[in-house]
Design a protein around this motif. Structure first.
Motif, PDB file in Angstrom:
ATOM      1  N   ARG A 126      11.267 -14.773  25.192  1.00 20.26           N
ATOM      2  CA  ARG A 126      12.275 -15.845  25.473  1.00 20.26           C
ATOM      3  C   ARG A 126      13.391 -15.590  24.915  1.00 20.26           C
ATOM      4  NH1 ARG A 126      10.995 -21.950  24.482  1.00 20.26           N
ATOM      5  NH2 ARG A 126      10.380 -21.830  26.614  1.00 20.26           N
ATOM      6  N   PHE A 127      14.540 -15.377  25.613  1.00 24.26           N
ATOM      7  CA  PHE A 127      15.651 -14.849  25.467  1.00 24.26           C
ATOM      8  C   PHE A 127      16.534 -16.357  24.727  1.00 24.26           C
ATOM      9  CE2 PHE A 127      14.739 -12.584  28.799  1.00 24.26           C
ATOM     10  CZ  PHE A 127      14.938 -11.176  28.491  1.00 24.26           C
ATOM     11  N   ARG A 128      17.345 -16.061  23.606  1.00 18.25           N
ATOM     12  CA  ARG A 128      18.297 -16.981  22.959  1.00 18.25           C
ATOM     13  C   ARG A 128      19.606 -16.463  22.648  1.00 18.25           C
ATOM     14  NH1 ARG A 128      15.482 -21.686  21.100  1.00 18.25           N
ATOM     15  NH2 ARG A 128      13.184 -21.747  21.210  1.00 18.25           N
ATOM     16  N   SER A 169      21.069 -17.332  35.510  1.00 18.31           N
ATOM     17  CA  SER A 169      21.799 -16.338  36.034  1.00 18.31           C
ATOM     18  C   SER A 169      22.551 -15.245  35.127  1.00 18.31           C
ATOM     19  CB  SER A 169      23.348 -16.926  36.817  1.00 18.31           C
ATOM     20  OG  SER A 169      24.067 -17.607  35.651  1.00 18.31           O
ATOM     21  N   ARG A 170      22.077 -15.409  33.944  1.00 21.74           N
ATOM     22  CA  ARG A 170      22.752 -14.645  32.771  1.00 21.74           C
ATOM     23  C   ARG A 170      21.923 -13.351  32.390  1.00 21.74           C
ATOM     24  NH1 ARG A 170      24.085 -18.159  27.423  1.00 21.74           N
ATOM     25  NH2 ARG A 170      24.941 -16.037  26.983  1.00 21.74           N
ATOM     26  N   VAL A 171      20.392 -13.279  33.148  1.00 23.55           N
ATOM     27  CA  VAL A 171      19.596 -12.209  33.123  1.00 23.55           C
ATOM     28  C   VAL A 171      19.152 -11.705  34.750  1.00 23.55           C
ATOM     29  CG1 VAL A 171      19.115 -12.147  30.642  1.00 23.55           C
ATOM     30  CG2 VAL A 171      17.756 -13.516  32.393  1.00 23.55           C
ATOM     31  N   PRO A 172      18.894 -10.541  34.825  1.00 21.74           N
ATOM     32  CA  PRO A 172      18.407 -10.294  36.260  1.00 21.74           C
ATOM     33  C   PRO A 172      17.110 -11.068  36.645  1.00 21.74           C
ATOM     34  CG  PRO A 172      18.044  -8.471  34.969  1.00 21.74           C
ATOM     35  CD  PRO A 172      18.838  -9.425  34.094  1.00 21.74           C
ATOM     36  N   LYS A 173      16.929 -11.173  37.800  1.00 27.36           N
ATOM     37  CA  LYS A 173      15.622 -11.631  38.254  1.00 27.36           C
ATOM     38  C   LYS A 173      14.477 -10.686  37.870  1.00 27.36           C
ATOM     39  CE  LYS A 173      16.818 -15.709  39.913  1.00 27.36           C
ATOM     40  NZ  LYS A 173      16.594 -16.860  39.162  1.00 27.36           N
ATOM     41  N   THR A 174      14.514  -9.259  38.432  1.00 27.91           N
ATOM     42  CA  THR A 174      13.641  -8.295  38.151  1.00 27.91           C
ATOM     43  C   THR A 174      14.510  -7.162  37.680  1.00 27.91           C
ATOM     44  OG1 THR A 174      13.659  -7.417  40.212  1.00 27.91           O
ATOM     45  CG2 THR A 174      12.248  -9.278  39.776  1.00 27.91           C
ATOM     46  N   LEU A 190      21.319 -10.911  22.513  1.00 27.21           N
ATOM     47  CA  LEU A 190      20.602 -12.217  22.909  1.00 27.21           C
ATOM     48  C   LEU A 190      19.380 -11.590  21.969  1.00 27.21           C
ATOM     49  CD1 LEU A 190      20.446 -12.448  26.514  1.00 27.21           C
ATOM     50  CD2 LEU A 190      22.009 -13.797  25.065  1.00 27.21           C
ATOM     51  N   SER A 191      18.901 -12.756  21.309  1.00 25.06           N
ATOM     52  CA  SER A 191      17.574 -12.457  20.480  1.00 25.06           C
ATOM     53  C   SER A 191      16.349 -12.588  21.494  1.00 25.06           C
ATOM     54  CB  SER A 191      17.199 -13.518  19.313  1.00 25.06           C
ATOM     55  OG  SER A 191      17.060 -14.839  19.873  1.00 25.06           O
ATOM     56  N   VAL A 192      15.254 -11.744  21.115  1.00 19.66           N
ATOM     57  CA  VAL A 192      14.007 -11.880  21.824  1.00 19.66           C
ATOM     58  C   VAL A 192      13.000 -12.292  21.120  1.00 19.66           C
ATOM     59  CG1 VAL A 192      12.634 -10.571  23.573  1.00 19.66           C
ATOM     60  CG2 VAL A 192      15.250 -10.171  23.560  1.00 19.66           C
ATOM     61  N   ASN A 193      12.023 -13.132  21.522  1.00 20.91           N
ATOM     62  CA  ASN A 193      10.792 -13.366  20.754  1.00 20.91           C
ATOM     63  C   ASN A 193       9.828 -13.735  21.854  1.00 20.91           C
ATOM     64  OD1 ASN A 193      12.984 -14.831  18.800  1.00 20.91           O
ATOM     65  ND2 ASN A 193      11.578 -13.770  17.719  1.00 20.91           N
ATOM     66  N   ILE A 219      18.316 -21.467  24.500  1.00 24.67           N
ATOM     67  CA  ILE A 219      17.337 -20.854  25.320  1.00 24.67           C
ATOM     68  C   ILE A 219      18.387 -20.487  26.533  1.00 24.67           C
ATOM     69  CG2 ILE A 219      15.555 -20.904  26.929  1.00 24.67           C
ATOM     70  CD1 ILE A 219      14.304 -22.919  24.772  1.00 24.67           C
ATOM     71  N   VAL A 220      18.102 -19.092  26.778  1.00 17.40           N
ATOM     72  CA  VAL A 220      18.991 -18.513  27.940  1.00 17.40           C
ATOM     73  C   VAL A 220      18.037 -18.330  29.034  1.00 17.40           C
ATOM     74  CG1 VAL A 220      20.323 -16.438  28.786  1.00 17.40           C
ATOM     75  CG2 VAL A 220      20.793 -17.272  26.380  1.00 17.40           C
TER      76      VAL A 220
END
Length: 254
Positions: free
Chosen positions: A95-97, A126-131, A81-84, A103-104
């Protein structure tokens, strides 16, 4: 003569103010602290269902990089995933894309008092953890912070027990985190746990660990402490038949 003196003083004052303004507008030569630059991983966080990783570059207030997240059971694997994002007030808002630009999720990064990076999701993906709590990885040429003595690092075994059972743990302690593998063979054709993952934390003189099967399911938890420099005791805090309730393990010499 008086007018000429006043004119010269006024000209000098204007020149001084103009010069001061130029100096004030020059770019600062002070280095910008790129707080979030580096590689991070949540491996060793026993409260997680998977591993989140970041590779970030922080230039000024700008954040760029990539991230991945994969659960232990394999049901979620985001790929790269890209992160900006940007930094403000000691935090990074990101933000994850995905690879198509969709946008993820969104989230916030910060550091706790132990210099661990904390990720908190601000959306409901649900594609990345909450914490997640992430530890920075240091390359061979990077300055590393002082590390605690690796007291629990090593390979331990109960080999030689009269009942024929064999319990082995091979683990590494780094910055208060425990990771490794374990196996328990109850002996005489009884239960064999297979290879289990070991993850945990060190608090004081004890290590609190969880055991996960190859699907990422937790099968047991317990604690470890030293009896001597070459012997540790294990006490199970659950009620799993895959591991002994108590055991004394001796450190092996490689």
């Amino acid at each position: 003569m008086l007018h000429k003196s006043l004119f010269l003083k006024t000209l000098f004052l204007l020149s001084f103010l103009s010069f001061s303004n130029v100096i004030a507008q020059r770019p600062s030569t002070q280095p910008v602290r790129n707080t979030f630059t580096g590689n991070y991983s949540s491996e060793g966080d026993i409260n997680q269902k998977g591993i989140l990783t970041f590779e970030l570059t922080n230039t000024g207030k700008k954040i760029e990089g990539v991230a991945t997240y994969k659960t232990f059971d394999g049901q979620i694997s985001t790929g790269v995933l890209s992160v900006n994002g940007y930094t403000a007030l000691g935090k990074a808002f990101i933000r994850f894309r995905d690879q198509r630009g969709n946008i993820v999720a969104d989230g916030v990064l910060s550091f706790n008092s132990n210099q661990m990076m904390i990720f908190k999701q601000t959306t409901r993906s649900s594609r990345v953890p909450k914490t997640s709590v992430l530890k920075k990885s240091f390359g061979d040429n990077s300055p590393q912070p002082p590390t605690a003595p690796k007291k629990f690092s090593g390979k331990y075994s109960t080999t030689g027990d009269a009942n024929g059972s064999n319990f082995t743990i091979e683990m590494t302690e780094n910055l208060g985190k425990i990771s490794g593998t374990a196996n328990y063979n109850a002996g005489y054709g009884q239960n064999n746990s297979g290879v289990l993952s070991v993850l945990g934390n060190v608090e004081g003189t004890r290590a609190y660990v969880k055991f996960l099967d190859q699907r990422g399911n937790m099968v047991a938890e317990g604690s470890l402490f030293f009896n001597s420099s070459n012997e540790i005791s294990f006490t199970q805090n659950s009620n799993s038949v895959l591991l002994p309730m108590t055991a004394k393990l001796n450190k092996r010499q490689y």
